[in-house]
Scaffold this active site. Structure first.
Site, PDB file in Angstrom:
ATOM      1  N   CYS A   4       0.840  -1.200   0.000  1.00  9.30           N
ATOM      2  CA  CYS A   4       0.000   0.000   0.000  1.00  9.30           C
ATOM      3  C   CYS A   4       0.877   1.253   0.000  1.00  9.30           C
ATOM      4  O   CYS A   4       1.677   1.463   0.922  1.00  9.30           O
ATOM      5  CB  CYS A   4      -0.924  -0.014   1.215  1.00  9.30           C
ATOM      6  SG  CYS A   4      -1.794   1.549   1.448  1.00  9.30           S
ATOM      7  N   CYS A   7       0.516   3.429   3.144  1.00  9.89           N
ATOM      8  CA  CYS A   7       1.209   2.830   4.295  1.00  9.89           C
ATOM      9  C   CYS A   7       2.689   3.170   4.227  1.00  9.89           C
ATOM     10  O   CYS A   7       3.308   3.530   5.236  1.00  9.89           O
ATOM     11  CB  CYS A   7       1.042   1.308   4.297  1.00  9.89           C
ATOM     12  SG  CYS A   7      -0.549   0.723   4.907  1.00  9.89           S
ATOM     13  N   HIS A  46      -3.535   0.803   8.547  1.00 13.11           N
ATOM     14  CA  HIS A  46      -4.274   0.652   7.285  1.00 13.11           C
ATOM     15  C   HIS A  46      -5.758   0.356   7.514  1.00 13.11           C
ATOM     16  O   HIS A  46      -6.107  -0.617   8.184  1.00 13.11           O
ATOM     17  CB  HIS A  46      -3.662  -0.481   6.448  1.00 13.11           C
ATOM     18  CG  HIS A  46      -4.303  -0.611   5.100  1.00 13.11           C
ATOM     19  ND1 HIS A  46      -3.829   0.045   3.983  1.00 13.11           N
ATOM     20  CD2 HIS A  46      -5.396  -1.293   4.689  1.00 13.11           C
ATOM     21  CE1 HIS A  46      -4.600  -0.225   2.954  1.00 13.11           C
ATOM     22  NE2 HIS A  46      -5.563  -1.044   3.346  1.00 13.11           N
ATOM     23  N   ASN A  85     -13.356  10.167  -0.470  1.00 14.47           N
ATOM     24  CA  ASN A  85     -13.897   9.309  -1.517  1.00 14.47           C
ATOM     25  C   ASN A  85     -13.936   7.877  -0.986  1.00 14.47           C
ATOM     26  O   ASN A  85     -12.937   7.371  -0.468  1.00 14.47           O
ATOM     27  CB  ASN A  85     -13.022   9.396  -2.776  1.00 14.47           C
ATOM     28  CG  ASN A  85     -13.143  10.736  -3.454  1.00 14.47           C
ATOM     29  OD1 ASN A  85     -14.222  11.298  -3.540  1.00 14.47           O
ATOM     30  ND2 ASN A  85     -12.020  11.266  -3.935  1.00 14.47           N
ATOM     31  N   GLY A  91     -15.023   7.146  -6.991  1.00 16.58           N
ATOM     32  CA  GLY A  91     -13.747   7.297  -7.690  1.00 16.58           C
ATOM     33  C   GLY A  91     -12.539   7.101  -6.791  1.00 16.58           C
ATOM     34  O   GLY A  91     -11.459   7.605  -7.098  1.00 16.58           O
ATOM     35  N   HIS A  96      -6.515   3.108   0.865  1.00 18.64           N
ATOM     36  CA  HIS A  96      -6.080   3.371   2.245  1.00 18.64           C
ATOM     37  C   HIS A  96      -6.800   4.651   2.627  1.00 18.64           C
ATOM     38  O   HIS A  96      -6.633   5.675   1.936  1.00 18.64           O
ATOM     39  CB  HIS A  96      -4.550   3.538   2.288  1.00 18.64           C
ATOM     40  CG  HIS A  96      -3.983   3.848   3.643  1.00 18.64           C
ATOM     41  ND1 HIS A  96      -2.969   3.094   4.223  1.00 18.64           N
ATOM     42  CD2 HIS A  96      -4.268   4.838   4.535  1.00 18.64           C
ATOM     43  CE1 HIS A  96      -2.657   3.616   5.407  1.00 18.64           C
ATOM     44  NE2 HIS A  96      -3.437   4.681   5.621  1.00 18.64           N
ATOM     45  N   HIS A  98      -8.155   8.063   3.382  1.00 18.09           N
ATOM     46  CA  HIS A  98      -7.503   9.371   3.328  1.00 18.09           C
ATOM     47  C   HIS A  98      -8.556  10.454   3.223  1.00 18.09           C
ATOM     48  O   HIS A  98      -9.556  10.298   2.536  1.00 18.09           O
ATOM     49  CB  HIS A  98      -6.513   9.460   2.161  1.00 18.09           C
ATOM     50  CG  HIS A  98      -7.092   9.094   0.826  1.00 18.09           C
ATOM     51  ND1 HIS A  98      -7.275   7.788   0.430  1.00 18.09           N
ATOM     52  CD2 HIS A  98      -7.541   9.858  -0.194  1.00 18.09           C
ATOM     53  CE1 HIS A  98      -7.801   7.761  -0.777  1.00 18.09           C
ATOM     54  NE2 HIS A  98      -7.986   9.015  -1.189  1.00 18.09           N
ATOM     55  N   HIS A 100      -9.097  14.224   1.907  1.00 12.69           N
ATOM     56  CA  HIS A 100      -8.553  15.320   1.112  1.00 12.69           C
ATOM     57  C   HIS A 100      -8.883  16.624   1.835  1.00 12.69           C
ATOM     58  O   HIS A 100     -10.049  16.856   2.195  1.00 12.69           O
ATOM     59  CB  HIS A 100      -9.220  15.388  -0.261  1.00 12.69           C
ATOM     60  CG  HIS A 100      -8.965  14.221  -1.161  1.00 12.69           C
ATOM     61  ND1 HIS A 100      -8.101  14.281  -2.235  1.00 12.69           N
ATOM     62  CD2 HIS A 100      -9.478  12.966  -1.168  1.00 12.69           C
ATOM     63  CE1 HIS A 100      -8.091  13.124  -2.864  1.00 12.69           C
ATOM     64  NE2 HIS A 100      -8.922  12.298  -2.245  1.00 12.69           N
TER      65      HIS A 100
END
Ligand code: AMP
Length: 119
Positions: A4, A7, A46, A85, A91, A96, A98, A100
């Protein structure tokens, strides 16, 4: 997860343009920024996405990371958008979790920043 990318960035196996870090989360600039400020906040552990059994403590740490990123980049004063997302229809390309953090200009409801990723 050994294969990943996030990671590896979170654990400094691959270096990135870091904005904030603590014992639970890492924040680094998106390599394909959609706004003057485009930072990803990720847990060091993760999880595939926001609904992958993420403990409340980790969710709180992510929100704290967003707060720190906003202050470090100055968007705490101007406003910013947070996007997670989740899954194929959103999309999501990196599996992992996250967040934005987008800001530094007026954001619209249309366009790629509305989804947090490039079309
Ligand atoms: P998403 O579409 O929500 O899965 O977003 C993944 C984001 O990760 C995209 O905005 C990519 O530009 C960004 N990204 C992918 N690989 C890297 C990397 N190695 N360093 C920084 N950002 C990355």
């Amino acid at each position: 997860m050994s294969d990943c990318i996030f990671c590896k960035i979170a654990n400094h196996e691959i270096e990135s343009d870091y904005v904030y870090e603590d014992d639970q989360v890492t924040a680094f600039r998106d390599m394909n920024p959609l706004a003057p400020v485009h930072v990803l906040v990720v847990p060091k552990r993760h999880y595939a996405n926001l609904v992958d059994g993420v403990p409340a403590e980790t969710l709180a740490a992510l929100v704290h990371g967003v707060d720190e990123v906003a202050k470090a980049t100055g968007v705490d004063k101007t406003g910013f958008r947070v996007i997670a997302n989740t899954g194929d229809d959103a999309g999501q390309t990196v599996h992992h979790l996250h967040l934005h953090v987008l800001g530094g200009r007026k954001l619209t409801d249309e366009g790629p920043e509305g989804a947090g990723h490039a079309e």
